[in-house]
Design an enzyme around this catalytic site. Structure first.
Site, PDB file in Angstrom:
ATOM      1  N   PRO A   5       0.818  -1.206   0.000  1.00 50.02           N
ATOM      2  CA  PRO A   5       0.000   0.000   0.000  1.00 50.02           C
ATOM      3  C   PRO A   5       0.854   1.258   0.000  1.00 50.02           C
ATOM      4  O   PRO A   5       1.587   1.514   0.943  1.00 50.02           O
ATOM      5  CB  PRO A   5      -0.818  -0.113   1.287  1.00 50.02           C
ATOM      6  CG  PRO A   5      -0.289  -1.252   2.059  1.00 50.02           C
ATOM      7  CD  PRO A   5       0.773  -1.923   1.272  1.00 50.02           C
ATOM      8  N   GLU A   6       0.794   2.014  -1.077  1.00 50.29           N
ATOM      9  CA  GLU A   6       1.402   3.333  -1.073  1.00 50.29           C
ATOM     10  C   GLU A   6       0.288   4.335  -0.796  1.00 50.29           C
ATOM     11  O   GLU A   6      -0.840   3.945  -0.506  1.00 50.29           O
ATOM     12  CB  GLU A   6       2.114   3.600  -2.411  1.00 50.29           C
ATOM     13  CG  GLU A   6       3.248   2.605  -2.631  1.00 50.29           C
ATOM     14  CD  GLU A   6       4.406   3.162  -3.445  1.00 50.29           C
ATOM     15  OE1 GLU A   6       4.759   4.330  -3.249  1.00 50.29           O
ATOM     16  OE2 GLU A   6       4.961   2.409  -4.262  1.00 50.29           O
ATOM     17  N   HIS A  94      -3.913 -14.125  10.571  1.00 43.58           N
ATOM     18  CA  HIS A  94      -3.353 -12.785  10.380  1.00 43.58           C
ATOM     19  C   HIS A  94      -4.351 -11.658  10.619  1.00 43.58           C
ATOM     20  O   HIS A  94      -4.061 -10.509  10.323  1.00 43.58           O
ATOM     21  CB  HIS A  94      -2.720 -12.619   8.996  1.00 43.58           C
ATOM     22  CG  HIS A  94      -1.636 -13.619   8.711  1.00 43.58           C
ATOM     23  ND1 HIS A  94      -0.663 -13.940   9.625  1.00 43.58           N
ATOM     24  CD2 HIS A  94      -1.390 -14.381   7.617  1.00 43.58           C
ATOM     25  CE1 HIS A  94       0.147 -14.854   9.095  1.00 43.58           C
ATOM     26  NE2 HIS A  94      -0.277 -15.139   7.893  1.00 43.58           N
ATOM     27  N   ARG A 113       2.408  -9.697   7.254  1.00 43.50           N
ATOM     28  CA  ARG A 113       3.818  -9.411   7.550  1.00 43.50           C
ATOM     29  C   ARG A 113       4.032  -8.562   8.792  1.00 43.50           C
ATOM     30  O   ARG A 113       5.176  -8.290   9.176  1.00 43.50           O
ATOM     31  CB  ARG A 113       4.468  -8.748   6.337  1.00 43.50           C
ATOM     32  CG  ARG A 113       4.543  -9.748   5.217  1.00 43.50           C
ATOM     33  CD  ARG A 113       5.458  -9.351   4.125  1.00 43.50           C
ATOM     34  NE  ARG A 113       5.351 -10.370   3.088  1.00 43.50           N
ATOM     35  CZ  ARG A 113       5.876 -10.290   1.902  1.00 43.50           C
ATOM     36  NH1 ARG A 113       6.545  -9.207   1.571  1.00 43.50           N
ATOM     37  NH2 ARG A 113       5.737 -11.247   1.036  1.00 43.50           N
ATOM     38  N   ARG A 155      21.537  18.711  -0.595  1.00 44.90           N
ATOM     39  CA  ARG A 155      21.501  17.254  -0.433  1.00 44.90           C
ATOM     40  C   ARG A 155      22.314  16.538  -1.490  1.00 44.90           C
ATOM     41  O   ARG A 155      22.044  16.651  -2.688  1.00 44.90           O
ATOM     42  CB  ARG A 155      20.044  16.774  -0.518  1.00 44.90           C
ATOM     43  CG  ARG A 155      19.149  17.402   0.511  1.00 44.90           C
ATOM     44  CD  ARG A 155      19.160  16.581   1.749  1.00 44.90           C
ATOM     45  NE  ARG A 155      18.385  17.206   2.808  1.00 44.90           N
ATOM     46  CZ  ARG A 155      18.017  16.573   3.900  1.00 44.90           C
ATOM     47  NH1 ARG A 155      18.355  15.316   4.067  1.00 44.90           N
ATOM     48  NH2 ARG A 155      17.331  17.193   4.828  1.00 44.90           N
TER      49      ARG A 155
END
Length: 274
Positions: A5-6, A94, A113, A155
């Site tokens: 999931p983004e 889960h 996970r 950076r």
DNA sequence: ATGGGCACCTGGCTGC
DNA sequence: TGCAGCCAGGTGCCCA
């Protein structure tokens, strides 16, 4: 394994969940398996019981359930999903917790996970340690080419890694980082400080465009449940470079290249990206 | 201040 | 066919 999931997947989840939870009272929060990225605090059920859910919000990839007194903070991690189900639905492996509502439905969190998390804060969630340092939302006015220009000046880190740093840019994981850089025509290994103003502008626009498109795609499969992703099919079709090493670039036909960068796979087209 | 690396975890895939 | 081993990913945290 479906893609992680983004931000778009989290936003899709938020939109799917919102109509089912808004205005409902929490009958009880049942913790089945507290082993997540951080052990879920055992006192959360007592703190939220009986409270009304005012809204389902989002900050970066965190889902925020605003209660009358306090906020539940949920992260889907790598493999987390929230579903709205009838409360009697048998649990599966889960399943970590159920937020049982007075509607007879339950908001069930499943996460094989265990990179996901659940927190509660009684204070302004923006001040919570997990949220306090986060960069502006990509769709905020403050996130634009000038912002990227400003934060990149000193950076030396590669632009791809910078874009994945949530203190600087929010909502872009490994997949969309490659995709956004392709769209902007910028090689992922370039030093951040080496980007021109024009490139910063293109990158900011690319990040927003990629996220917006993904949200739109996620929205098309939205129903009364919400998975971590709905549809690998749609998702895959839209990718220009990610996981396509050796395959022809969809724009120029040259082979997509791959290398490991900051311990993550990076994909790019050396013709289309400079 | 910045950057780099590690850790967490398990399903799915590879190769013997 | 079975099984050991590797890989993927988000992100907080520790160390240089």
């Amino acid at each position: 394994m479906p893609p992680p999931p983004e931000l778009p997947e989290v936003e899709t989840t938020r939109r799917g969940v919102e109509p089912h939870v808004r205005g409902r009272h929490i009958r009880s929060l049942r913790l089945h398996d507290r082993r997540l990225r951080w052990p879920v605090a055992a006192n959360i059920p007592a703190l939220v019981q009986g409270q009304r859910i005012l809204q389902a919000g989002r900050r970066a990839k965190y889902l925020l359930l605003t209660l009358e007194r306090g906020t539940l903070i949920v992260h889907l991690g790598m493999s987390g999903s929230l579903r709205v189900l009838p409360a009697a639905t048998p649990r599966l492996i889960h399943d970590h917790f159920d937020l049982e509502l007075d509607s007879g439905q339950t908001l069930r969190f499943n996460d094989p996970r265990r990179f996901g998390s659940l927190h509660f804060t009684a204070d302004d969630p923006a001040d919570h340690p997990l949220l306090a340092e986060l960069a502006p939302e990509p769709f905020d006015d403050s996130f634009d080419g000038e912002y990227l220009w400003r934060i990149t000046r000193r950076r030396r880190v590669a632009i791809k890694q910078l874009v994945m740093n949530a203190k600087l840019v929010v909502g872009v994981g490994n997949i969309y980082a490659s995709e956004a850089l392709f769209r902007a025509g910028i090689r992922p290994g370039r030093q951040a400080r080496g980007l021109t103003r024009a490139e910063c502008l293109r990158l900011a626009q690319a990040v927003r465009a990629i996220l917006a498109m993904a949200i739109k795609v996620g929205g098309t499969t939205l129903r009364d449940y919400v998975g971590a992703d709905g549809t690998p099919g749609y998702f895959r079709q839209k990718l220009f470079v990610y996981d396509r090493a050796g395959s022809p670039c969809r724009r120029c036909g040259n082979a997509v290249r791959q290398r490991v960068q900051g311990q993550r796979s990076t994909y790019w087209c050396s013709t289309c990206q400079k």
